[in-house]
Design a protein around this motif. Structure first.
Motif, PDB file in Angstrom:
ATOM      1  N   ILE A   1       0.860  -1.177   0.000  1.00 41.98           N
ATOM      2  CA  ILE A   1       0.000   0.000   0.000  1.00 41.98           C
ATOM      3  C   ILE A   1       0.895   1.225   0.000  1.00 41.98           C
ATOM      4  N   VAL A   2       0.508   2.235  -0.775  1.00 38.61           N
ATOM      5  CA  VAL A   2       1.234   3.503  -0.786  1.00 38.61           C
ATOM      6  C   VAL A   2       0.217   4.633  -0.714  1.00 38.61           C
ATOM      7  N   ASP A   3       0.513   5.632   0.104  1.00 40.72           N
ATOM      8  CA  ASP A   3      -0.286   6.854   0.167  1.00 40.72           C
ATOM      9  C   ASP A   3       0.645   7.973   0.614  1.00 40.72           C
ATOM     10  N   ILE A   4       1.066   8.802  -0.344  1.00 40.01           N
ATOM     11  CA  ILE A   4       2.014   9.868  -0.015  1.00 40.01           C
ATOM     12  C   ILE A   4       1.290  11.180   0.306  1.00 40.01           C
ATOM     13  N   GLY A   5      -0.051  11.122   0.362  1.00 40.34           N
ATOM     14  CA  GLY A   5      -0.815  12.308   0.700  1.00 40.34           C
ATOM     15  C   GLY A   5      -1.049  13.241  -0.484  1.00 40.34           C
ATOM     16  N   ASP A   6      -0.978  12.706  -1.708  1.00 39.33           N
ATOM     17  CA  ASP A   6      -1.230  13.528  -2.890  1.00 39.33           C
ATOM     18  C   ASP A   6      -2.601  13.192  -3.477  1.00 39.33           C
ATOM     19  N   LYS A   7      -2.874  13.683  -4.684  1.00 41.01           N
ATOM     20  CA  LYS A   7      -4.173  13.477  -5.327  1.00 41.01           C
ATOM     21  C   LYS A   7      -4.491  12.000  -5.592  1.00 41.01           C
ATOM     22  N   ASN A   8      -3.472  11.156  -5.665  1.00 38.94           N
ATOM     23  CA  ASN A   8      -3.703   9.727  -5.906  1.00 38.94           C
ATOM     24  C   ASN A   8      -4.322   9.027  -4.698  1.00 38.94           C
ATOM     25  N   GLY A   9      -4.094   9.583  -3.505  1.00 36.13           N
ATOM     26  CA  GLY A   9      -4.621   8.955  -2.297  1.00 36.13           C
ATOM     27  C   GLY A   9      -4.015   7.582  -2.082  1.00 36.13           C
ATOM     28  N   ARG A  10      -4.801   6.711  -1.504  1.00 34.74           N
ATOM     29  CA  ARG A  10      -4.352   5.350  -1.202  1.00 34.74           C
ATOM     30  C   ARG A  10      -4.319   4.513  -2.476  1.00 34.74           C
ATOM     31  N   ILE A  11      -3.181   3.834  -2.678  1.00 32.04           N
ATOM     32  CA  ILE A  11      -3.058   2.924  -3.818  1.00 32.04           C
ATOM     33  C   ILE A  11      -2.708   1.541  -3.284  1.00 32.04           C
ATOM     34  N   ASP A  12      -3.557   0.567  -3.587  1.00 31.22           N
ATOM     35  CA  ASP A  12      -3.308  -0.826  -3.217  1.00 31.22           C
ATOM     36  C   ASP A  12      -2.628  -1.510  -4.402  1.00 31.22           C
ATOM     37  N   PHE A  13      -1.526  -2.187  -4.121  1.00 30.72           N
ATOM     38  CA  PHE A  13      -0.802  -2.919  -5.158  1.00 30.72           C
ATOM     39  C   PHE A  13      -0.787  -4.400  -4.799  1.00 30.72           C
ATOM     40  N   ILE A  14      -1.370  -5.222  -5.665  1.00 31.02           N
ATOM     41  CA  ILE A  14      -1.311  -6.671  -5.499  1.00 31.02           C
ATOM     42  C   ILE A  14      -0.508  -7.202  -6.685  1.00 31.02           C
ATOM     43  N   ASN A  15       0.503  -8.008  -6.408  1.00 31.03           N
ATOM     44  CA  ASN A  15       1.365  -8.584  -7.447  1.00 31.03           C
ATOM     45  C   ASN A  15       1.959  -7.521  -8.383  1.00 31.03           C
ATOM     46  N   PRO A  16       2.509  -6.434  -7.825  1.00 31.71           N
ATOM     47  CA  PRO A  16       3.027  -5.368  -8.695  1.00 31.71           C
ATOM     48  C   PRO A  16       4.346  -5.728  -9.368  1.00 31.71           C
ATOM     49  N   THR A  17       4.535  -5.184 -10.575  1.00 35.93           N
ATOM     50  CA  THR A  17       5.771  -5.328 -11.331  1.00 35.93           C
ATOM     51  C   THR A  17       6.075  -3.994 -12.000  1.00 35.93           C
ATOM     52  N   ILE A  18       7.319  -3.558 -11.907  1.00 33.82           N
ATOM     53  CA  ILE A  18       7.728  -2.353 -12.626  1.00 33.82           C
ATOM     54  C   ILE A  18       8.010  -2.772 -14.062  1.00 33.82           C
ATOM     55  N   ILE A  19       7.275  -2.166 -15.004  1.00 29.91           N
ATOM     56  CA  ILE A  19       7.420  -2.550 -16.405  1.00 29.91           C
ATOM     57  C   ILE A  19       8.221  -1.531 -17.202  1.00 29.91           C
ATOM     58  N   GLU A  20       8.468  -0.369 -16.611  1.00 28.77           N
ATOM     59  CA  GLU A  20       9.267   0.649 -17.278  1.00 28.77           C
ATOM     60  C   GLU A  20       9.817   1.594 -16.219  1.00 28.77           C
ATOM     61  N   SER A  21      11.059   2.032 -16.397  1.00 31.51           N
ATOM     62  CA  SER A  21      11.632   3.026 -15.483  1.00 31.51           C
ATOM     63  C   SER A  21      12.562   3.944 -16.263  1.00 31.51           C
ATOM     64  N   ASN A  22      12.558   5.214 -15.875  1.00 29.29           N
ATOM     65  CA  ASN A  22      13.361   6.221 -16.563  1.00 29.29           C
ATOM     66  C   ASN A  22      13.932   7.222 -15.577  1.00 29.29           C
ATOM     67  N   GLY A  23      15.040   7.824 -15.972  1.00 33.68           N
ATOM     68  CA  GLY A  23      15.626   8.892 -15.185  1.00 33.68           C
ATOM     69  C   GLY A  23      16.214   8.419 -13.875  1.00 33.68           C
ATOM     70  N   GLU A  24      16.623   9.395 -13.091  1.00 30.82           N
ATOM     71  CA  GLU A  24      17.274   9.076 -11.820  1.00 30.82           C
ATOM     72  C   GLU A  24      16.992  10.184 -10.814  1.00 30.82           C
ATOM     73  N   GLN A  25      16.767   9.794  -9.582  1.00 30.33           N
ATOM     74  CA  GLN A  25      16.608  10.735  -8.484  1.00 30.33           C
ATOM     75  C   GLN A  25      17.345  10.180  -7.280  1.00 30.33           C
ATOM     76  N   THR A  26      17.841  11.066  -6.446  1.00 33.05           N
ATOM     77  CA  THR A  26      18.491  10.669  -5.210  1.00 33.05           C
ATOM     78  C   THR A  26      17.844  11.448  -4.082  1.00 33.05           C
ATOM     79  N   GLY A  27      17.456  10.750  -3.021  1.00 35.91           N
ATOM     80  CA  GLY A  27      16.797  11.441  -1.920  1.00 35.91           C
ATOM     81  C   GLY A  27      16.739  10.597  -0.670  1.00 35.91           C
TER      82      GLY A  27
END
Length: 157
Positions: free
Chosen positions: A60-86
């Motif tokens: 489950i992810v909820d960062i307090g933005d417009k997306n609200g609560r997101i439930d992920f069952i069996n998630p897979t990252i199918i694409e990724s781009n760029g880089e961030q460090t934090g």
């Protein structure tokens, strides 16, 4: 719902790849709701099932933005781009924070609580939070990706 105990490192369940979810029923719904309540109670922005001792591909992810609560069952990252460090922390590592490099934008395929497949694109902090939780489902801890640890009080504004 119930507030569940959060499993802390070095619990074995945190470092094992999780099993796929195959049953989408009322017990899954109850678990998701309890996980969400547990995450909020612990002041987190994400929670993965292994963090409550369950080796299933549920997060489950909820960062307090417009997306609200997101439930992920069996998630897979199918694409990724760029880089961030934090900065990142983890409910399974209380009071430990470090700088972590991740993809800046991702596309994730997952199922919702009813088993329906969806694709979500995320960037920035939301992408970071989702990648952190999916790592948990693969048995990967953020401590294996830390570039440097923060000293106590370093993150406070």
């Amino acid at each position: 719902m119930a507030i569940l105990p959060i499993v802390e490192y070095p619990a074995e369940v945190l470092e094992k790849p999780c099993e796929r979810v195959t049953q989408f029923d009322s017990s899954l719904n109850k678990l998701l709701n309890s996980m969400y309540d547990t995450m909020l109670e612990a002041d987190g922005v994400g929670l993965a099932a292994p963090q409550i001792g369950i080796s299933k591909r549920i997060a489950i992810v909820d960062i307090g933005d417009k997306n609200g609560r997101i439930d992920f069952i069996n998630p897979t990252i199918i694409e990724s781009n760029g880089e961030q460090t934090g900065p990142e922390g983890c409910l399974s590592f209380p009071d430990l924070f470090g700088e972590v490099k991740r993809s800046d934008s991702i596309k994730v395929r997952a199922q919702n609580r009813r088993g329906k497949t969806f694709v979500l694109e995320a960037e920035g902090f939301l992408a970071r939070a989702i990648q952190h939780e999916i790592d948990h489902l693969d048995g990967i801890l953020f401590t294996t990706k830390v570039i440097r640890y923060y000293e106590e009080g370093e993150l406070e504004g």
